[in-house]
Design a protein around this motif. Structure first.
Motif, PDB file in Angstrom:
ATOM      1  N   CYS A   9     -51.058  23.879   3.326  1.00  0.00           N
ATOM      2  CA  CYS A   9     -50.225  23.405   2.106  1.00  0.00           C
ATOM      3  C   CYS A   9     -50.998  23.169   0.985  1.00  0.00           C
ATOM      4  O   CYS A   9     -52.089  22.444   0.983  1.00  0.00           O
ATOM      5  N   ARG A  63     -40.850  30.272   7.358  1.00  0.00           N
ATOM      6  CA  ARG A  63     -39.875  30.073   6.139  1.00  0.00           C
ATOM      7  C   ARG A  63     -39.025  29.046   6.035  1.00  0.00           C
ATOM      8  O   ARG A  63     -38.992  28.243   5.189  1.00  0.00           O
ATOM      9  N   MET A  64     -38.544  28.388   7.233  1.00  0.00           N
ATOM     10  CA  MET A  64     -37.908  27.275   7.372  1.00  0.00           C
ATOM     11  C   MET A  64     -38.641  26.219   6.918  1.00  0.00           C
ATOM     12  O   MET A  64     -38.437  24.960   6.625  1.00  0.00           O
ATOM     13  N   ARG A  66     -41.172  26.027   5.356  1.00  0.00           N
ATOM     14  CA  ARG A  66     -41.802  25.808   3.940  1.00  0.00           C
ATOM     15  C   ARG A  66     -40.595  25.392   3.111  1.00  0.00           C
ATOM     16  O   ARG A  66     -40.970  24.415   2.329  1.00  0.00           O
ATOM     17  N   GLN A  67     -39.389  25.578   3.291  1.00  0.00           N
ATOM     18  CA  GLN A  67     -38.271  25.342   2.713  1.00  0.00           C
ATOM     19  C   GLN A  67     -38.196  23.663   2.924  1.00  0.00           C
ATOM     20  O   GLN A  67     -37.854  23.109   1.870  1.00  0.00           O
ATOM     21  N   ARG A  68     -38.246  23.364   4.097  1.00  0.00           N
ATOM     22  CA  ARG A  68     -38.227  21.638   4.269  1.00  0.00           C
ATOM     23  C   ARG A  68     -39.253  21.127   3.773  1.00  0.00           C
ATOM     24  O   ARG A  68     -38.977  19.715   3.335  1.00  0.00           O
ATOM     25  N   VAL A  70     -41.112  21.623   1.264  1.00  0.00           N
ATOM     26  CA  VAL A  70     -41.092  21.549  -0.290  1.00  0.00           C
ATOM     27  C   VAL A  70     -40.017  20.743  -0.777  1.00  0.00           C
ATOM     28  O   VAL A  70     -40.202  19.988  -1.636  1.00  0.00           O
ATOM     29  N   ALA A  71     -38.851  20.615  -0.017  1.00  0.00           N
ATOM     30  CA  ALA A  71     -37.919  19.845  -0.286  1.00  0.00           C
ATOM     31  C   ALA A  71     -38.072  18.221  -0.157  1.00  0.00           C
ATOM     32  O   ALA A  71     -37.774  17.478  -1.098  1.00  0.00           O
ATOM     33  N   SER A  74     -40.742  17.332  -2.830  1.00  0.00           N
ATOM     34  CA  SER A  74     -40.220  16.902  -4.365  1.00  0.00           C
ATOM     35  C   SER A  74     -39.616  15.594  -4.281  1.00  0.00           C
ATOM     36  O   SER A  74     -39.308  15.133  -5.415  1.00  0.00           O
ATOM     37  N   SER A  84     -47.669  27.821   4.665  1.00  0.00           N
ATOM     38  CA  SER A  84     -47.641  28.841   5.858  1.00  0.00           C
ATOM     39  C   SER A  84     -48.385  28.513   7.006  1.00  0.00           C
ATOM     40  O   SER A  84     -49.487  27.417   6.952  1.00  0.00           O
TER      41      SER A  84
END
Length: 197
Positions: A9, A63-64, A66-68, A70-71, A74, A84
């Motif tokens: 990360c 990808r999944m 990464r999305q979670r 990042v969310a 935030s 990755s």
């Protein structure tokens, strides 16, 4: 099933929220927040897949994750530039089971190949036998239809024998009986007294 995953990360604080980050989390915000977020997300995502799916659908899993991540980051005013999966492996029992499965598949393919080869060999043998049977039937028919055919065969065999002996370094004298050339007598291959019957 034990899964070992390494995740990279690249994180930075939201520049507009720096005072709030330092007030709530302190200067070592990344060490306090990121490990727990990453572990939580990895466990929730990995639990949705079995071992083979993790390997086959690695890009989707990454990808999944990464999305979670990042969310979740935030929520703490942390921006992630890159997330990755860098390493993915399984426990030794699973790796051994995969290896045994591959060996079993290779052995099954080899057995299938051997069966196919045996079937082809069987077909070849049958075709060869049928050819020899047809040849014998044709020779038998030719001998019945034309008695001179056997005499032609005798001459051909005698010619082959004489050519072989001519090339040999040993010299020998053979009679016409031993060369099957007693053609004028009309005797059979087993020999005879030379008289016509």
């Amino acid at each position: 099933q034990m899964v070992n995953i390494s995740l990279r990360c690249l994180a930075r604080p939201d520049p507009g929220k720096l005072p709030e980050i330092y007030r709530q989390l302190g200067p070592d915000y990344d060490e306090k927040v990121l490990p727990s977020i990453v572990n939580e997300v990895l466990k929730s995502v990995v639990a949705q897949y079995n071992a083979s799916q993790l390997i086959i659908q690695r890009e989707l899993v990454s990808r999944m994750v990464r999305q979670r991540v990042v969310a979740r980051a935030s929520d703490f005013n942390i921006l992630l530039d890159d997330v990755s999966i860098t390493h993915l492996n399984f426990g030794p029992e699973y790796e051994k089971a995969v290896e045994q499965k591959q060996v079993a598949q290779q052995q099954a393919e080899r057995a299938k190949f051997l069966v196919l080869r045996a079937l082809e060999e069987k077909k070849r043998t049958i075709i060869e036998a049928e050819g020899e049977a047809q040849s014998a039937a044709m020779i038998g028919g030719a001998m019945k239809a034309n008695p001179g055919f056997i005499e032609l065969r005798r001459i051909s065999v005698a010619k082959d024998i004489s050519n072989l002996l001519a090339r040999s370094s040993n010299r020998m004298v053979l009679s016409t009986d031993s060369l099957l050339l007693n053609l004028m007598s009309g005797s059979t291959l087993s020999g005879g007294d030379g008289k016509k019957k």
